[in-house]
Structure formats: structure tokens, C-alpha cells
Design a protein around this motif. Sequence first.
Motif, PDB file in Angstrom:
ATOM      1  N   MET A   1       0.722  -1.090  -0.115  1.00 21.30           N
ATOM      2  CA  MET A   1      -0.134   0.132   0.036  1.00 21.30           C
ATOM      3  C   MET A   1       0.915   1.473   0.024  1.00 21.30           C
ATOM      4  N   ALA A   2       0.427   2.166  -0.825  1.00 24.84           N
ATOM      5  CA  ALA A   2       1.349   3.536  -0.960  1.00 24.84           C
ATOM      6  C   ALA A   2       1.270   4.123   0.616  1.00 24.84           C
ATOM      7  N   ILE A   3       2.238   4.958   0.863  1.00 25.45           N
ATOM      8  CA  ILE A   3       2.072   5.542   2.529  1.00 25.45           C
ATOM      9  C   ILE A   3       0.895   6.278   2.338  1.00 25.45           C
ATOM     10  N   GLU A   4       0.366   7.035   1.414  1.00 26.81           N
ATOM     11  CA  GLU A   4      -0.568   8.034   1.622  1.00 26.81           C
ATOM     12  C   GLU A   4      -1.868   7.454   1.778  1.00 26.81           C
ATOM     13  N   ASP A   5      -2.143   6.237   0.995  1.00 28.42           N
ATOM     14  CA  ASP A   5      -3.211   5.411   1.146  1.00 28.42           C
ATOM     15  C   ASP A   5      -3.348   4.908   2.467  1.00 28.42           C
ATOM     16  N   CYS A   6      -2.766   4.998   3.353  1.00 36.43           N
ATOM     17  CA  CYS A   6      -3.273   4.632   4.782  1.00 36.43           C
ATOM     18  C   CYS A   6      -3.998   5.964   5.677  1.00 36.43           C
ATOM     19  N   PHE A   7      -4.123   6.885   4.902  1.00 36.15           N
ATOM     20  CA  PHE A   7      -4.986   7.977   5.386  1.00 36.15           C
ATOM     21  C   PHE A   7      -6.060   8.140   5.066  1.00 36.15           C
ATOM     22  N   ILE A   8      -6.531   7.180   4.013  1.00 36.31           N
ATOM     23  CA  ILE A   8      -7.748   7.204   3.462  1.00 36.31           C
ATOM     24  C   ILE A   8      -9.012   6.543   4.277  1.00 36.31           C
ATOM     25  N   LEU A   9     -10.006   7.384   4.381  1.00 30.58           N
ATOM     26  CA  LEU A   9     -11.164   6.725   4.972  1.00 30.58           C
ATOM     27  C   LEU A   9     -12.180   6.539   4.250  1.00 30.58           C
ATOM     28  N   THR A  10     -12.558   5.143   4.294  1.00 25.85           N
ATOM     29  CA  THR A  10     -13.703   4.728   3.522  1.00 25.85           C
ATOM     30  C   THR A  10     -14.962   5.187   4.164  1.00 25.85           C
ATOM     31  N   LYS A  11     -16.159   4.886   2.956  1.00 29.95           N
ATOM     32  CA  LYS A  11     -17.546   5.130   3.517  1.00 29.95           C
ATOM     33  C   LYS A  11     -17.834   4.354   4.702  1.00 29.95           C
ATOM     34  N   GLY A 229     -12.650   7.457  19.150  1.00 34.35           N
ATOM     35  CA  GLY A 229     -13.241   6.334  18.512  1.00 34.35           C
ATOM     36  C   GLY A 229     -12.916   6.542  17.111  1.00 34.35           C
ATOM     37  N   LEU A 230     -11.513   6.433  16.722  1.00 36.90           N
ATOM     38  CA  LEU A 230     -11.130   6.853  15.286  1.00 36.90           C
ATOM     39  C   LEU A 230      -9.944   5.637  14.664  1.00 36.90           C
ATOM     40  N   PRO A 231     -10.030   5.319  13.547  1.00 38.98           N
ATOM     41  CA  PRO A 231      -9.113   4.137  13.162  1.00 38.98           C
ATOM     42  C   PRO A 231      -7.607   4.940  13.154  1.00 38.98           C
ATOM     43  N   LEU A 322       0.729  12.832  -0.280  1.00 43.55           N
ATOM     44  CA  LEU A 322       0.444  12.642   1.124  1.00 43.55           C
ATOM     45  C   LEU A 322      -0.363  13.832   1.925  1.00 43.55           C
ATOM     46  N   THR A 323       0.147  14.901   1.718  1.00 40.72           N
ATOM     47  CA  THR A 323      -0.466  16.193   2.329  1.00 40.72           C
ATOM     48  C   THR A 323      -1.935  16.038   2.247  1.00 40.72           C
ATOM     49  N   ARG A 324      -2.383  15.905   0.749  1.00 45.11           N
ATOM     50  CA  ARG A 324      -3.706  16.096   0.478  1.00 45.11           C
ATOM     51  C   ARG A 324      -4.453  14.966   1.257  1.00 45.11           C
ATOM     52  N   ALA A 325      -3.888  13.895   1.504  1.00 44.08           N
ATOM     53  CA  ALA A 325      -4.562  12.567   2.194  1.00 44.08           C
ATOM     54  C   ALA A 325      -4.782  13.126   3.681  1.00 44.08           C
ATOM     55  N   VAL A 326      -3.655  13.512   4.134  1.00 41.67           N
ATOM     56  CA  VAL A 326      -3.798  13.950   5.642  1.00 41.67           C
ATOM     57  C   VAL A 326      -4.626  15.015   5.952  1.00 41.67           C
ATOM     58  N   ALA A 328      -7.272  15.961   4.096  1.00 36.68           N
ATOM     59  CA  ALA A 328      -8.671  15.368   3.660  1.00 36.68           C
ATOM     60  C   ALA A 328      -9.153  14.569   4.709  1.00 36.68           C
ATOM     61  N   ARG A 329      -8.268  13.755   5.281  1.00 34.57           N
ATOM     62  CA  ARG A 329      -8.701  12.691   6.557  1.00 34.57           C
ATOM     63  C   ARG A 329      -9.066  13.883   7.798  1.00 34.57           C
ATOM     64  N   SER A 330      -8.600  14.842   7.977  1.00 39.40           N
ATOM     65  CA  SER A 330      -8.771  15.637   9.048  1.00 39.40           C
ATOM     66  C   SER A 330     -10.256  16.247   8.912  1.00 39.40           C
ATOM     67  N   ALA A 331     -10.465  16.709   7.443  1.00 37.50           N
ATOM     68  CA  ALA A 331     -11.671  17.380   7.190  1.00 37.50           C
ATOM     69  C   ALA A 331     -12.964  16.407   7.076  1.00 37.50           C
ATOM     70  N   GLN A 332     -12.657  15.326   7.014  1.00 37.13           N
ATOM     71  CA  GLN A 332     -13.582  14.136   7.053  1.00 37.13           C
ATOM     72  C   GLN A 332     -14.086  13.653   8.244  1.00 37.13           C
ATOM     73  N   MET A 333     -12.959  13.742   9.103  1.00 35.02           N
ATOM     74  CA  MET A 333     -13.367  13.224  10.554  1.00 35.02           C
ATOM     75  C   MET A 333     -14.217  14.332  11.153  1.00 35.02           C
ATOM     76  N   VAL A 334     -13.770  15.549  11.107  1.00 40.26           N
ATOM     77  CA  VAL A 334     -14.344  16.705  11.649  1.00 40.26           C
ATOM     78  C   VAL A 334     -15.924  16.632  11.033  1.00 40.26           C
ATOM     79  N   ALA A 335     -16.254  16.588   9.937  1.00 38.02           N
ATOM     80  CA  ALA A 335     -17.374  16.585   9.543  1.00 38.02           C
ATOM     81  C   ALA A 335     -18.409  15.280   9.696  1.00 38.02           C
ATOM     82  N   CYS A 336     -17.718  13.894  10.279  1.00 37.55           N
ATOM     83  CA  CYS A 336     -18.458  12.999  10.662  1.00 37.55           C
ATOM     84  C   CYS A 336     -18.921  13.406  12.326  1.00 37.55           C
TER      85      CYS A 336
END
Length: 434
Positions: A1-11, A229-231, A322-326, A328-336
Motif C-alpha cells: 500500500m502506498a504510504i498516503e493510502d493509509c490515511f484514506i477513510l472509506t465510507k 473512536g477513530l481508526p 500525502l499532504t492532500r490525504a492527511v 482530507a482525512r482531518s476534514a472528513q473526521m471533523v464532518a463525521c
Amino acid sequence: MAIEDCFILTKDDRNRIRRNFAEALIAKMEGEASSLKCLPSFLPRPSGTEGGEYLALDFGGSNVRAMTVRLSGGQADILRMKKMSLRRVGACDYTSADVEAKDLFGVIADLILAVAPETDTIALGHTFSFPAEQLSVKEARLIKWTKEFGVQGAVGEEVNRMLTEAFTRRGESRVRPVAIINDTVGTLLASAYRMPNTTIGSICGTGHNTAAVFPDGMIYNLESGNFDGLPVTEYDLEVDRMSLAPNEQRLEKMSAGHYLGKIVTLAAADKLACFRAGGELTGEDLGMILNDGGESRRTADLVEHRFGQRIVQSDCAFLRRLTRAVVARSAQMVACTYLGIIDVIDPTHTEHHAIAVDGSLFGKMPMYAKEVERVLGEGLVGEKAKADLIWAGDGSGIGAAVAAALALARPADQQDYHTFAESMVALYGSKGQA
Ligand code: BGC
């Protein structure tokens, strides 16, 4: 897995975060263990008719602002303002463990006095952006420092008392602290002053946290930065281990501006050797990397400046992904977390919510606000509930003035003691122990 992919959150990940957040809120409502604090502010939303002139202090982190604010019929004007960075007062860093609380509140008192009217006494609303147990509308005891503050002698102390003592040591009685609030509460108040349907106030900046209006009408500071409660990735665990307070503020350490540069630096070091020799990207650096297109010359310059070595274009492209992934993950967690709150305060999903947000990440980081909006919209598809994100710049300062106005208008005999669980049990009946 590419390093940046470990920051992707699935639906699925996103749905789980939303559900975990709602469950953490409900646990707190029922008096059970929870990573959320839900601290009462003892304030309702304003009616919009509050008025007058107030002093406001915005002690949000290393930058402190003091201002006079005029409120009139939903309109707030900042009349005078002075600011300072606590990291550089002369040669001293007033956020560090070398400093005593007495001295910290001394420099803050001086800043306030510099904008206070010369002769009259004036009421002060104090926005204090750290976890604090509210004892009444004007008294709050610091639970712990966050945002890597280490100042001695403040934890466990009542904050406005330390400020008042600093005024007394200076022989000053012009300033009367009448309210103390969290910055998320301030953001909510500032927005609700103009927009009565504001139900959520949040900060996405150096730190992260959210406040919400609950069905008892009171605004609670959730201290959601502590949500756990986060991955997590191995990089999040490492950032946590290296922080001043490990195991605490898990969501904040994965989402707030103070930490995102650290996460990207650690993850990039797995591929780019020069990132291993010390040095660190800041939150602003991440914004620059995301804005740098084409040949990535500015990214290469930045990396050379921070880590002493130039990287090639393909490595710059990796760093941007990588920056984009990190980010985006922040914004997505906050929205959740916002969705989780709506699930609890509006379980039939029928209201139109305004969510007021302040902070540099939300205001300045490329794509951040859009990503929060996208995930929020996606989460409410097919629901009657709507949620609008409102940019609430200066919210903390204006909210402090609104809090001062509300505090002065409160009946003097108002009872100031109840916890979140006690209040919720009174509304819904007892499920857990109150
Ligand atoms: C603090 C919160 C604050 C947030 C945003 C966090 O570190 O714990 O009280 O609201 O930062 O400033």
C-alpha cells in the motif's frame, strides 16, 4: 500500500466515526464513561437583541487578542484591538513550562488594560480555549493544558481568579470579568447572535473542538478533541507518543493544525531520507505544498529550507498526495463528528442547522472547508435535516462580548450547578446513573 493510502477513510470508516461519536455523546448523557466532556457553559443562545459595549479577551492559544466590542441588534463591531504572541514576549516563551501562571496572566492583564477605557469600569467576556470545568458563568477551573502549553501552577486553578489577581497586583479595578467561555461556545454565540438557527460552533485551527446546543437549551463544550473512536495509523501513534500529553486529545492530534505537519513529516520520512534528520513541516507549509502546482519548485525550495536537501519533482508530487490525504482525512473526521452531533440533537433529522466554524485550518487550508461540506452533505442525503457551514472569523472575540451581555442579563439567583448528565436525565428520564 502506498504510504498516503493509509490515511484514506472509506465510507464505512466515516459511518463508524459518525456512529461512535453519537454513541460517545449518548454515553455522556447517561452519565457513563466517555471520551467527550460535554462541559456546561451556563449560557443559552442569544436572542439577537443584546446590546452594549464590552471588553473581550480571546485567549485561544499562543496568540492572544484583547478588544472592545460594541453589540447592537445582531450587529457586532470591534472598536479597538491589540494582540500578542505568547511565544515571543521579549525573549520569553510564555507558553512554556519555565513560566508561572502568575506571570502569564500578568502579561495578559497588561494587554487587556491597553484596550480598556481609561476611567470607566467595563465588563469582560473571556474566551479561554482550553478544557476548563465551568463552575458558574464567570468561573472555570483549568482541567489540563492542551496545544503543548506547559505553564506551571495553572492546572486546577480558577482562571478568572488568576486574571483578577493580576489586575489587583497592578492596582487596577477597571475591568470586571463577568463571563468565561470556551472558543467553540464563543463561535456558536457570535453566529447565533445573527443567525438563530446556529446549533453547532466549532474550531478547526491550531486546536480542534466543538460545542453544541442541547435540547435543554444550554450550550455545552464537548471537548471533542479528546474523542478517541477513530481508526489510527502508526504515524498517529508516534505523534501521540512524542506529544506532551500522550493518550489524550486523539482526534485533535489527528485533525488540528498544530499536528498535521508532524504527521506528514513522519509519514514522508518513510520514503524520503532527508525527512529523517530532524526538522518538521508546519501547518502553513502544508497549505503551500497543496497550492504548489506545475513543476513544484516552491515545494522543493521549502523542503530544502526545512530539511537541508532538494527533492526531485516526483518526490514533490508524492509529498503533495500525502499532504492532500492527511488534510482530507482531518476534514472528513471533523464532518463525521458534526453528523454524529446532529444525529443526537435532532434525531428525527428535521431541522435546518447552521454550523459556525472558526480557525485557520478551516479558513485558510486549501480544500479544507469544501471537504467538510462535501462529507456533511453526503451524510444528510435523503434526510429532511439540512446543515450549512458558516465561516465565523473573529467568532471567539465577538462571542466573548455576547457572553458578557448574556451573563449581565441573567437573574442574580439563577442556579449554577448541574452537569450534562443531570440535565439530560431531567429532560429524558433516567437511563444511566446521573
Ligand atoms: C482545547 C479546546 C479548544 C480547542 C480549539 C483544544 O486544544 O482543548 O478547549 O476549544 O483547542 O481552540
